[in-house]
Scaffold this active site. Structure first.
Site, short mmCIF file in Angstrom:
data_model
loop_
_atom_site.label_atom_id
_atom_site.label_comp_id
_atom_site.label_asym_id
_atom_site.label_seq_id
_atom_site.Cartn_x
_atom_site.Cartn_y
_atom_site.Cartn_z
N LYS A 22 -5.39 115.71 -35.77
CA LYS A 22 -4.40 116.57 -34.88
C LYS A 22 -4.99 116.34 -33.33
O LYS A 22 -4.28 116.00 -32.42
CB LYS A 22 -4.27 117.83 -35.10
CG LYS A 22 -3.87 118.85 -33.89
CD LYS A 22 -3.55 120.40 -34.55
CE LYS A 22 -4.76 121.26 -34.44
NZ LYS A 22 -4.88 121.72 -33.12
N ASN A 23 -6.27 116.68 -33.16
CA ASN A 23 -7.08 116.95 -31.76
C ASN A 23 -7.51 115.64 -31.41
O ASN A 23 -8.02 115.62 -29.87
CB ASN A 23 -8.21 117.95 -31.99
CG ASN A 23 -7.62 119.36 -32.09
OD1 ASN A 23 -6.63 119.70 -31.98
ND2 ASN A 23 -8.70 120.34 -32.72
N ARG A 92 -2.03 124.81 -26.77
CA ARG A 92 -3.25 124.72 -26.01
C ARG A 92 -3.47 123.30 -25.31
O ARG A 92 -3.75 123.28 -24.24
CB ARG A 92 -4.29 125.11 -26.75
CG ARG A 92 -5.67 124.82 -26.17
CD ARG A 92 -5.90 125.93 -24.88
NE ARG A 92 -7.22 126.09 -24.40
CZ ARG A 92 -7.48 126.76 -23.43
NH1 ARG A 92 -6.81 127.86 -23.09
NH2 ARG A 92 -8.59 126.81 -22.71
N CYS A 116 -2.94 128.67 -30.57
CA CYS A 116 -3.43 129.84 -31.51
C CYS A 116 -3.94 130.78 -30.94
O CYS A 116 -4.80 130.77 -30.04
CB CYS A 116 -4.26 129.22 -32.32
SG CYS A 116 -3.34 128.20 -33.78
N ARG A 121 -9.41 132.45 -24.24
CA ARG A 121 -9.30 130.87 -24.41
C ARG A 121 -8.86 130.74 -22.55
O ARG A 121 -7.74 130.24 -22.14
CB ARG A 121 -8.10 130.46 -25.09
CG ARG A 121 -8.30 130.61 -26.69
CD ARG A 121 -7.38 129.74 -27.20
NE ARG A 121 -8.06 128.51 -27.73
CZ ARG A 121 -7.25 127.64 -28.34
NH1 ARG A 121 -6.23 127.88 -28.86
NH2 ARG A 121 -7.57 126.43 -28.60
N PRO A 122 -9.79 131.10 -21.80
CA PRO A 122 -9.70 130.95 -20.27
C PRO A 122 -9.65 129.49 -20.03
O PRO A 122 -9.74 128.39 -20.72
CB PRO A 122 -11.00 131.64 -19.63
CG PRO A 122 -11.91 131.48 -20.57
CD PRO A 122 -11.21 131.60 -21.99
N ASP A 304 -13.54 125.41 -36.47
CA ASP A 304 -12.12 125.35 -37.07
C ASP A 304 -12.41 125.35 -38.69
O ASP A 304 -11.45 125.44 -39.40
CB ASP A 304 -11.67 123.85 -36.62
CG ASP A 304 -11.26 124.02 -35.18
OD1 ASP A 304 -10.81 125.01 -34.64
OD2 ASP A 304 -10.87 122.85 -34.57
N ARG A 397 1.60 123.52 -38.07
CA ARG A 397 1.05 123.01 -36.63
C ARG A 397 0.19 122.04 -36.50
O ARG A 397 0.00 120.97 -35.62
CB ARG A 397 0.71 124.29 -35.86
CG ARG A 397 1.43 125.11 -35.27
CD ARG A 397 0.97 126.13 -34.56
NE ARG A 397 0.39 125.60 -33.28
CZ ARG A 397 -0.04 126.05 -32.09
NH1 ARG A 397 -0.15 127.59 -32.13
NH2 ARG A 397 -0.49 125.66 -31.11
N1 EPU Z 1 -13.91 128.03 -22.36
C1 EPU Z 1 -14.23 128.80 -21.20
N2 EPU Z 1 -13.36 128.40 -20.47
C2 EPU Z 1 -12.44 127.36 -20.44
C3 EPU Z 1 -12.41 126.72 -21.26
C4 EPU Z 1 -13.19 126.79 -22.49
O1 EPU Z 1 -14.90 129.80 -21.26
O2 EPU Z 1 -12.12 126.79 -19.19
C5 EPU Z 1 -14.59 128.55 -23.73
C6 EPU Z 1 -13.75 129.01 -25.01
O3 EPU Z 1 -13.33 130.38 -24.44
C7 EPU Z 1 -14.58 128.98 -25.97
C8 EPU Z 1 -15.43 127.60 -25.81
O4 EPU Z 1 -15.33 127.44 -24.22
O5 EPU Z 1 -15.47 129.88 -26.25
C9 EPU Z 1 -15.01 126.48 -26.20
O6 EPU Z 1 -13.47 125.94 -26.09
P1 EPU Z 1 -12.84 124.60 -25.81
O7 EPU Z 1 -12.24 124.59 -24.44
O8 EPU Z 1 -13.90 123.62 -26.38
O9 EPU Z 1 -11.60 124.76 -27.00
P2 EPU Z 1 -10.26 123.98 -26.71
O10 EPU Z 1 -10.36 122.81 -25.89
O11 EPU Z 1 -9.39 124.88 -26.15
C10 EPU Z 1 -10.43 122.67 -28.96
C11 EPU Z 1 -9.52 122.57 -30.02
C12 EPU Z 1 -9.74 123.96 -30.88
C13 EPU Z 1 -11.06 124.00 -31.35
C14 EPU Z 1 -12.06 123.82 -29.98
C15 EPU Z 1 -13.60 123.98 -30.43
C16 EPU Z 1 -7.67 121.09 -29.34
C17 EPU Z 1 -6.22 121.20 -29.13
N3 EPU Z 1 -8.10 122.30 -29.62
O12 EPU Z 1 -9.87 123.83 -28.24
O13 EPU Z 1 -8.93 123.64 -32.01
O14 EPU Z 1 -11.20 124.98 -32.06
O15 EPU Z 1 -11.63 122.89 -29.11
O16 EPU Z 1 -13.73 122.87 -31.11
O17 EPU Z 1 -8.46 120.33 -29.19
C18 EPU Z 1 -7.67 123.93 -33.92
O18 EPU Z 1 -7.52 122.86 -33.98
O19 EPU Z 1 -7.11 124.99 -34.72
C19 EPU Z 1 -8.24 124.42 -32.77
C20 EPU Z 1 -8.06 125.84 -32.37
#
Ligand code: EPU
Length: 416
Positions: A22-23, A92, A116, A121-122, A304, A397
């Site tokens: 997925k990712n 996201r 989710c 998730r900022p 995850d 999803r």
């Molecule tokens: N963060 C910030 N500011 C930002 C972005 C992130 O503070 O601008 C923080 C987040 O709050 C979190 C950390 O950084 O504490 C990591 O977040 P990240 O941005 O890496 O997460 P993401 O890119 O939104 C992806 C996956 C998630 C997975 C996370 C961590 C996708 C579409 N989603 O999310 O997958 O949990 O990386 O590995 O790639 C899932 O598949 O169920 C899922 C939620």
């Protein structure tokens, strides 16, 4: 709202084939925006997040055909960088459209992404990185508008090791003239694959698989075909399902990268899992020991897999500790599992203890997000009696044909 009915107490047995990741798929679709011609993407999972993302691209002019896991997408026909659809709020990954659209049009207007509900998730890391690249960013409560102020070469430091910020910025840089040094990048295997794909398409990238990427962009990126890697989270989830239901079987294809600590934890707790070629072979694991996990960015324990691991903790003899460092709402599923008999104590939004062994009984529960949903589905297969899972559409999803796959292993699941 969808519901599933599961008749439990079934040890799972058999072979399972893992779908495309997925990712990674959700980032290869935005990648099509920076190509000079259509691209064929194979091994794409038929999951609702992919379908939603495709509809967003279609709404801005892309054309696609998606059959039997093969996606042929032509994003050359995209005419606008204004994403107006509310669909963007459903996932996201829609934020990862910003980088490619900015590279191609010099500006982008997009709604804040959804996804989710696992924490705040900022987006500050994305916004800050675009600013470091010389962009102007305007935000209101619903939207983000980014426009390029000046071209050139830039050094960028990501404030957080964010998966989607690393991908967003890399997609932008790969398709923009200049030399970009990006530090504090995330290193998850899906990112490594995306960097290799960008390289094959014509960008020069050094430091792949490290936190420091140096990207020399190229406005004329071209790639005819690419295949999505297998989903490591799905693979690990099926391994957990076999262990937790007291079953036996094999899961393939399985890659070890990104799952190093997952396999180490299973080994330490006495689970009978071996890797043969690209298959994980699971045999009955009756005497499981408790364990501690602490989630974090690669190479730490994947967040995850945190909720599915609670089921292994529920089978172990003793107290296991879960420390979820990344997302503050990602332990709430334990309240639902407690209704089924899991002996869990939520100590804070980041820490929980689970006393095993627990026996699960059937009841009505509610899926909160994708990963907690699959956890509840496995718990229902373990439980005595008939469980109803509400909001089961959340599982679709990210898991392809999840009911069929579990039925193939002997589970009794009906969609209501
Ligand atoms: N963060 C910030 N500011 C930002 C972005 C992130 O503070 O601008 C923080 C987040 O709050 C979190 C950390 O950084 O504490 C990591 O977040 P990240 O941005 O890496 O997460 P993401 O890119 O939104 C992806 C996956 C998630 C997975 C996370 C961590 C996708 C579409 N989603 O999310 O997958 O949990 O990386 O590995 O790639 C899932 O598949 O169920 C899922 C939620």
């Amino acid at each position: 709202m969808a519901r599933m009915l599961i008749e439990g107490k079934t040890p799972l047995r058999g072979k399972i084939k893992v779908s495309g990741a997925k990712n990674e798929a959700l980032k290869l679709i935005p990648f099509s925006i920076i190509l000079d011609s259509p691209v064929k993407i194979s091994n794409v999972p038929r999951i609702t997040d992919v379908q939603t993302e495709l509809k967003i691209l279609e709404s801005i002019g892309a054309k696609y055909k998606f059959e039997d896991g093969v996606l042929r997408i032509d994003s050359t026909s995209i005419k606008t960088a204004e994403i107006k659809t509310k669909l963007a709020k459903k996932l996201r990954a829609s934020i990862v459209l910003a980088g490619p659209l900015l590279a191609r049009f010099g500006k982008v207007f997009c709604p804040y992404p959804g996804g989710c509900l696992i924490g705040a998730r900022p987006l500050d890391t994305h916004v800050d990185a675009f600013k470091q690249l010389g962009a102007m960013v305007r935000e209101n409560k619903d939207h983000l508008f980014i426009s390029l102020a000046k071209p050139g070469s830039f050094k960028v430091v990501l404030k957080e090791r964010s998966v989607s910020a690393t991908e967003n910025i890399a997609l932008y840089c790969a398709a923009t003239e200049g030399v970009f040094e990006i530090s504090n990048c995330a290193e998850e295997p899906e990112i490594v694959e995306l960097m290799k794909v960008l390289k094959r398409a014509g960008a020069k990238i050094e430091g792949i698989g490290t936190p420091n990427l140096k990207i020399t962009g190229n406005k004329l990126l071209h790639l005819d075909e690419v295949s999505v890697m297998s989903d490591r989270i799905e693979a690990a989830t099926f391994i957990i399902a076999l262990i937790a239901t007291g079953g036996e079987g094999s899961v393939s294809p399985v890659r070890r990268d990104g799952l190093e600590l997952f396999f180490k934890t299973l080994e330490d707790c006495g689970a009978n899992v071996t890797i043969e070629g690209n298959s994980a072979i699971v045999k009955a694991s009756p005497d499981l020991k408790p364990f501690k996990i602490k989630t974090g960015p690669q190479p730490e324990f994947p967040t995850d897999l945190q909720s599915p691991m609670s089921l292994v903790a529920g089978c172990a003899n003793g107290v296991s500790t879960i420390n979820e460092t990344m997302f503050e709402n990602r332990l709430m599923y334990l309240d639902e599992l407690k209704k089924m008999g899991l002996k869990a104590e939520i100590i804070s939004s980041h820490e929980a203890k689970i006393q095993g062994p627990s026996s699960f009984k059937a009841t009505e529960i509610r899926s909160l997000d994708l990963r907690s949903g699959i956890t509840m589905l496995i718990a229902a297969i373990m439980a005595d009696g008939k469980t109803i899972i509400e909001n089961s559409e959340l599982i679709d999803r990210g898991y392809e044909r999840v009911d069929e796959k579990f039925r193939h292993l002997g589970a009794k699941i009906k969609r209501l």
